[in-house]
Motif scaffolding. Structure first.
Motif, PDB file in Angstrom:
ATOM      1  N   GLU A   1      88.989-101.221 -10.308  1.00 43.97           N
ATOM      2  CA  GLU A   1      87.338-101.088 -10.625  1.00 43.97           C
ATOM      3  C   GLU A   1      87.297-100.348 -11.967  1.00 43.97           C
ATOM      4  O   GLU A   1      86.417-100.869 -12.967  1.00 43.97           O
ATOM      5  CB  GLU A   1      87.015-100.311  -9.551  1.00 43.97           C
ATOM      6  CG  GLU A   1      85.461 -99.713  -9.615  1.00 43.97           C
ATOM      7  CD  GLU A   1      84.439-100.956  -9.447  1.00 43.97           C
ATOM      8  OE1 GLU A   1      83.455-100.811  -9.958  1.00 43.97           O
ATOM      9  OE2 GLU A   1      84.770-101.981  -8.633  1.00 43.97           O
TER      10      GLU A   1
ATOM     11  N   ASP B   1      86.733-105.576 -16.126  1.00 42.56           N
ATOM     12  CA  ASP B   1      85.374-105.835 -16.336  1.00 42.56           C
ATOM     13  C   ASP B   1      85.209-106.969 -15.360  1.00 42.56           C
ATOM     14  O   ASP B   1      86.024-107.670 -15.009  1.00 42.56           O
ATOM     15  CB  ASP B   1      84.800-106.445 -17.727  1.00 42.56           C
ATOM     16  CG  ASP B   1      85.116-105.335 -18.856  1.00 42.56           C
ATOM     17  OD1 ASP B   1      85.074-104.262 -18.481  1.00 42.56           O
ATOM     18  OD2 ASP B   1      85.638-105.610 -19.849  1.00 42.56           O
ATOM     19  N   ALA B   2      84.023-107.113 -14.997  1.00 43.52           N
ATOM     20  CA  ALA B   2      83.508-108.120 -13.937  1.00 43.52           C
ATOM     21  C   ALA B   2      83.815-109.611 -14.610  1.00 43.52           C
ATOM     22  O   ALA B   2      83.814-109.766 -15.650  1.00 43.52           O
ATOM     23  CB  ALA B   2      82.049-107.982 -13.653  1.00 43.52           C
TER      24      ALA B   2
ATOM     25  N   LYS C   1      83.052-105.208  -8.527  1.00 46.56           N
ATOM     26  CA  LYS C   1      83.118-106.427  -9.516  1.00 46.56           C
ATOM     27  C   LYS C   1      83.824-107.698  -8.910  1.00 46.56           C
ATOM     28  O   LYS C   1      84.664-107.338  -8.114  1.00 46.56           O
ATOM     29  CB  LYS C   1      83.741-105.755 -10.793  1.00 46.56           C
ATOM     30  CG  LYS C   1      83.194-104.645 -11.588  1.00 46.56           C
ATOM     31  CD  LYS C   1      84.229-104.152 -12.568  1.00 46.56           C
ATOM     32  CE  LYS C   1      83.639-102.696 -13.154  1.00 46.56           C
ATOM     33  NZ  LYS C   1      84.574-102.304 -14.099  1.00 46.56           N
ATOM     34  N   LYS C   2      83.320-108.800  -9.527  1.00 50.33           N
ATOM     35  CA  LYS C   2      83.659-109.969  -9.109  1.00 50.33           C
ATOM     36  C   LYS C   2      85.189-110.415 -10.041  1.00 50.33           C
ATOM     37  O   LYS C   2      84.865-110.319 -11.344  1.00 50.33           O
ATOM     38  CB  LYS C   2      82.942-111.256  -9.376  1.00 50.33           C
ATOM     39  CG  LYS C   2      83.383-112.589  -9.119  1.00 50.33           C
ATOM     40  CD  LYS C   2      82.338-113.585  -9.242  1.00 50.33           C
ATOM     41  CE  LYS C   2      82.767-114.787  -9.024  1.00 50.33           C
ATOM     42  NZ  LYS C   2      81.925-116.062  -9.389  1.00 50.33           N
TER      43      LYS C   2
END
Length: 164
Positions: free
Chosen positions: A83, A87-88, A120-121
């Motif tokens: 996390e 970044d996503a 985040k994905k």
């Protein structure tokens, strides 16, 4: 004492002992080895744990447990670390973890653990996932990619190798 006397008597290189060069040298005849005995003989060497014939400390102290030198080393990364550092939409692999200094040590397999939150994905590639980590990654919209583990080669007593 004066300042110029501080380094007096200190030499950069110590002179070596010149052994067996006559009695006048102080190291003639027995060459500083004394008379007779184990240490006077040429080729003498003693085990570093030898304690004068007494039972060595290394054998007196109780041995406990077992340290398996062939065991698989498992590197671990927590969701909280992912996390913070990614970044996503980014892809998490053992190489990218090494770049970010999250797993820059030696391991045979990498395991993602579920400690921390993940919002985040991410596409996470690892050898193993804990149940909670897998659920959290998929809940955030990411995917888990399981990497193949290289099977260790085990040698038998005869020296021939076989795959484990």
């Amino acid at each position: 004492m004066r300042i110029h006397e501080v380094n007096e008597g200190i030499t950069k290189f110590k002179k070596r002992k010149r052994l067996g060069r006559g009695t006048g040298s102080g190291l003639g005849k027995t060459s500083g080895r004394g008379h007779k005995g184990q240490r006077s003989r040429s080729g003498h060497s003693q085990h570093p744990t030898f304690q004068g014939g007494a039972m060595p400390m290394i054998r007196r102290v109780a041995k406990r447990g077992f340290n398996n030198k062939w065991a698989q080393r498992v590197g671990e990364v927590n969701l909280g670390d992912l996390e913070k550092n990614f970044d996503a939409g980014s892809e998490v692999t053992p190489a990218t973890l090494k770049e970010k200094a999250l797993a820059n040590y030696r391991y045979d397999e990498l395991k993602v653990l579920g400690k921390g939150e993940l919002t985040k994905k991410l596409t996470v590639s690892a050898h193993r996932f804990s149940k909670s980590a897998k659920e959290a990654i998929e809940k955030a919209g990411g995917t888990c990619v399981v990497l193949e583990t290289a099977k260790p080669v085990i040698k038998n007593k005869m020296g021939s190798a076989k795959k484990a």
